[in-house]
Design a protein around this motif. Sequence first.
Motif, PDB file in Angstrom:
ATOM      1  N   LEU A   1       0.828  -1.211   0.000  1.00 37.90           N
ATOM      2  CA  LEU A   1       0.000   0.000   0.000  1.00 37.90           C
ATOM      3  C   LEU A   1       0.861   1.261   0.000  1.00 37.90           C
ATOM      4  O   LEU A   1       0.547   2.239  -0.692  1.00 37.90           O
TER       5      LEU A   1
ATOM      6  N   VAL B   1      -6.621  -4.356  -5.247  1.00 38.37           N
ATOM      7  CA  VAL B   1      -5.650  -3.317  -5.598  1.00 38.37           C
ATOM      8  C   VAL B   1      -5.039  -3.604  -6.969  1.00 38.37           C
ATOM      9  O   VAL B   1      -4.887  -2.709  -7.808  1.00 38.37           O
TER      10      VAL B   1
ATOM     11  N   TRP C   1       1.007   4.107  -2.927  1.00 36.27           N
ATOM     12  CA  TRP C   1       0.722   5.506  -2.563  1.00 36.27           C
ATOM     13  C   TRP C   1       1.885   6.422  -2.958  1.00 36.27           C
ATOM     14  O   TRP C   1       1.662   7.507  -3.509  1.00 36.27           O
TER      15      TRP C   1
END
Length: 327
Positions: free
Chosen positions: A35, A90, A39
Amino acid sequence: MRNFAWLALPLLAIALAKLAGHSGLAQRHPRIAALLFVWIAADTLMLSLMAKEHRPSREAVLARLATAALVVLLGAPPAVRSGLATMPSVSVALILTLLVHTGWSLLRAGKAWRVNAPGERWRKAAAVLVPEPLLRLAMAEVTVLRMALTGWRAKPHVPAGALPFAYHRHLAPMMAVLLTLQAIEIAVQDVLLRLWSPRAANLLLEVGVVLLLYSVGLIHSLRLRPILLSADGLLIRSGMIAGQMVRLEHIAEPAPEVTAEEVKAATTRNMALLAWPNVILRLSHPVERKPLLRPRPPIRALAFRVDDPAAFLAALEAARQDGPENR
C-alpha cells in the motif's frame, strides 16, 4: 533545470521506496509495504504534475496514474508483489487504470488521425500515445539510423524555390578519418577486453557499433542537409547536430572579414564543425537562446562555413536586395 527536477524528484522518491521494499520490515509486513509503495508512486507523480501545471488536464492526470500503475506492476520489489497478491482488488484497480488510459489514448489517437492532413496523421496520432519528449527522441533515432543505412544513395532534400549551399566537402575527409580511427579503436578494444571478460566485451561492442552508426549518419547528414536560402529566410545547418533559421530582413550585413574576436564572442553562435568559419552574418534582431545551466546572451551574429563563400554571399545579397514584396 526545473523540468529536470520535476522528472528527477519523483524518480528519486520511487527509487527510495523500492529500496525500502527490500528491507526486513517490508518483508514482515508485505501488505503495508504494498500500500505504501502504491501511494508513493501515485502521490509523487501527481505532485510533480500539479507543481508543473496548476490545472492539469484529465488526460494528464490519467496518464500519471497509469504511469504509477505501470511502475507498481513492473517495478515492485518482491515484498510488495507478495503483498499485492493478498489484495487482488488493488491489482485489479491498477490494471483497470492502465486499460482505461490505453483505451482513452487510442480513441484520441484515432481522432487525431482523422482530423489531420495525411502528412501529419501519424505524427499527431503518435504524439497522443507517446509523451512528446520520447516521441522527439524516437524520431531523432529513426532519422539517424535511416541516414546511416540509406544515406549512401540519398539526394539532399531541397524544397522548391530554395537554393542549397554545400558545406560538407571540407568536413567529409576529416570525419572519414575519424570514422576509420573509431572503427580501429572498437576492434582493438574488443580483442583486448574479450581476454578479460567476454560479457563486458559484447556489451561495449554493441555500444561501439551503435556509436559507429551514429558517426556514419552524421557524415551523411552533412551532405543531405545543406544550407538553404529561400523566400522564407536563411536556414543554416550543421548536419543533424544544429540548425538556425533567420529571416532575411533580420540580417544586418555580412562581416567584412572573419576575426577570432568576433567568432569567440559570447553573442556569436559558431556553427562550423571541425574547421574555422569563413562567413559571419550580423543580425539586426537578436535571437534569444534557451538557457542550459545558466542564462546566455542573445545571438547577434552567426558564424559558419560554406564550400563556396563567394557564391553564397552573392546569392544572399541578391536575395536581400529583392524586397519582401517581390519574394
